[in-house]
Design an enzyme around this catalytic site. Sequence first.
Site, mmCIF file in Angstrom:
data_model
loop_
_atom_site.group_PDB
_atom_site.id
_atom_site.type_symbol
_atom_site.label_atom_id
_atom_site.label_comp_id
_atom_site.label_asym_id
_atom_site.label_seq_id
_atom_site.Cartn_x
_atom_site.Cartn_y
_atom_site.Cartn_z
ATOM 1 N N LYS A 177 -15.257 -14.768 6.667
ATOM 2 C CA LYS A 177 -16.639 -14.504 7.064
ATOM 3 C C LYS A 177 -17.625 -14.414 5.902
ATOM 4 C CE LYS A 177 -17.474 -11.918 10.743
ATOM 5 N NZ LYS A 177 -17.517 -10.642 11.497
ATOM 6 N N GLY A 200 -12.512 -4.114 1.500
ATOM 7 C CA GLY A 200 -13.902 -3.675 1.652
ATOM 8 C C GLY A 200 -14.306 -2.711 0.553
ATOM 9 N N ARG A 240 0.821 -1.216 0.000
ATOM 10 C CA ARG A 240 0.000 0.000 0.000
ATOM 11 C C ARG A 240 0.856 1.268 0.000
ATOM 12 N NH1 ARG A 240 -5.073 -1.451 3.997
ATOM 13 N NH2 ARG A 240 -6.519 -2.004 2.325
ATOM 14 N N GLY A 278 -6.919 -6.488 0.711
ATOM 15 C CA GLY A 278 -5.656 -6.498 1.427
ATOM 16 C C GLY A 278 -5.109 -7.906 1.588
HETATM 17 C C1 3PG Z 1 -8.611 -1.673 5.101
HETATM 18 O O1 3PG Z 1 -7.536 -2.170 5.423
HETATM 19 O O2 3PG Z 1 -9.625 -2.355 4.881
HETATM 20 C C2 3PG Z 1 -8.689 -0.196 4.892
HETATM 21 O O3 3PG Z 1 -7.472 0.409 5.203
HETATM 22 C C3 3PG Z 1 -9.813 0.385 5.690
HETATM 23 O O4 3PG Z 1 -9.603 0.101 7.057
HETATM 24 P P1 3PG Z 1 -10.856 -0.104 8.008
HETATM 25 O O5 3PG Z 1 -11.541 -1.354 7.540
HETATM 26 O O6 3PG Z 1 -10.288 -0.213 9.401
HETATM 27 O O7 3PG Z 1 -11.735 1.111 7.845
HETATM 28 MG MG MG Z 2 -11.199 -3.383 6.251
#
Ligand code: 3PG
Ligand code: MG
Length: 399
Positions: free
Chosen positions: A206, A380, A41, A356
Amino acid sequence: MSIRTLDDLLAEGVSGRRVLVRADLNVPLDKQSGAISDDGRIRAVLPTLGALVEAGAKVVVCSHLGRPKGAPDPQFSLSPVAERLGELLGAPVHFATDTVGDSARSTVADLADGQVALLENLRFNAGETSKDEAERGAFADQLAAFGDAYVDDAFGAVHRKHASVFDVPARLPHVAGRLVLREVEVLSTLTADPERPYVVVLGGSKVSDKLAVIEALLPTVDRLLIGGGMCFTFLKAQGLEVGTSLLEKDMVETCRNLLERSNGKIMLPVDVVVADAFAPDAAHDTVRVDGIPSHRLGLDVGPETVAGFSAALSSAKTIFWNGPMGVFEMPAFAAGTRGIAEAITKADAFSVVGGGDSAAAVRALGLDESSFGHISTGGGASLEYLEGKTLPGIAALEN
Ligand code: 3PG
Ligand code: MG
């Protein structure tokens, strides 16, 4: 897309101007040493930062890391990220030890043209993630004071209605950075008119996280392959026993319903690797899905599943993959994820890796990143994009 871009901003000239860049530098840290275990990232945001540096901007970068609870928490400091970012940029990054306090103010004020500062973790401030518009707005005011323009390059966070993502762009001239632009371009081809067959592979732990995207994808995809911890709730929905595997009991009925409505598009594992315990050295065997012993838990998909999924992938023209097939961090349970990843790289298809975890898996397994069409930095965020949801960070750039 009616969004202004970094190139538009560069064309105006940014030399000597302060440009506030929202990045997603939320990188995984090694639990023991605290070292950055995957810097993907950080590298993903270099094209935007490099262009601003070259153009002589005073670059003020901000990001979150982890989920601290609105107050400083040393384990979530961005300090190691500042160091790594400096190495990658080839110039020191001026690190502020707070986000909008004295350190941040003096760090920003002292920046010379072409220099880069990184503010401390945005989520050390309750205003960043607050549901209260006024509280978020007050924090956004403080952040916006550090920029003459705003660049959003935090694709991984565009699905969050947070101050730095949603409220700051309402306060400053705003553009999309190179990463955000590329991510949106790629994902929009998947929703608009994917070349067929379009095959989606979903894994991860999940089901509840993935239900909305499964619902949204079913009418669009030709095949939906499901592995990872979430497959056990589907297997249960088929009437199979899953031993002590991960199971979301309250989702079984929903999964059954999805299977019924899927017109046979959903493919589930036919064999799995079961172990005595969730541990790297646990005794394990491969069994058929109708023979999972009651005291064992599934930690990977088996070789026949890999073969079946690979066959489905081999004829695909478009592939989206989110979520590992097993506990790939443990070598004994990595073969499923590796096998699927290799099948994706071999297919003559445009392939997108979302998330990720799957992106980290690609790198952790030593696979060639360039053999995938696109590796998204957003988990997400890419799922919510494919669900067709309005993403607050993108909507804010459109205004
Ligand atoms: C992630 O890793 O999914 C993003 O950086 C967003 O982080 P978060 O899910 O804690 O908002
Ligand atoms: Mg996340």
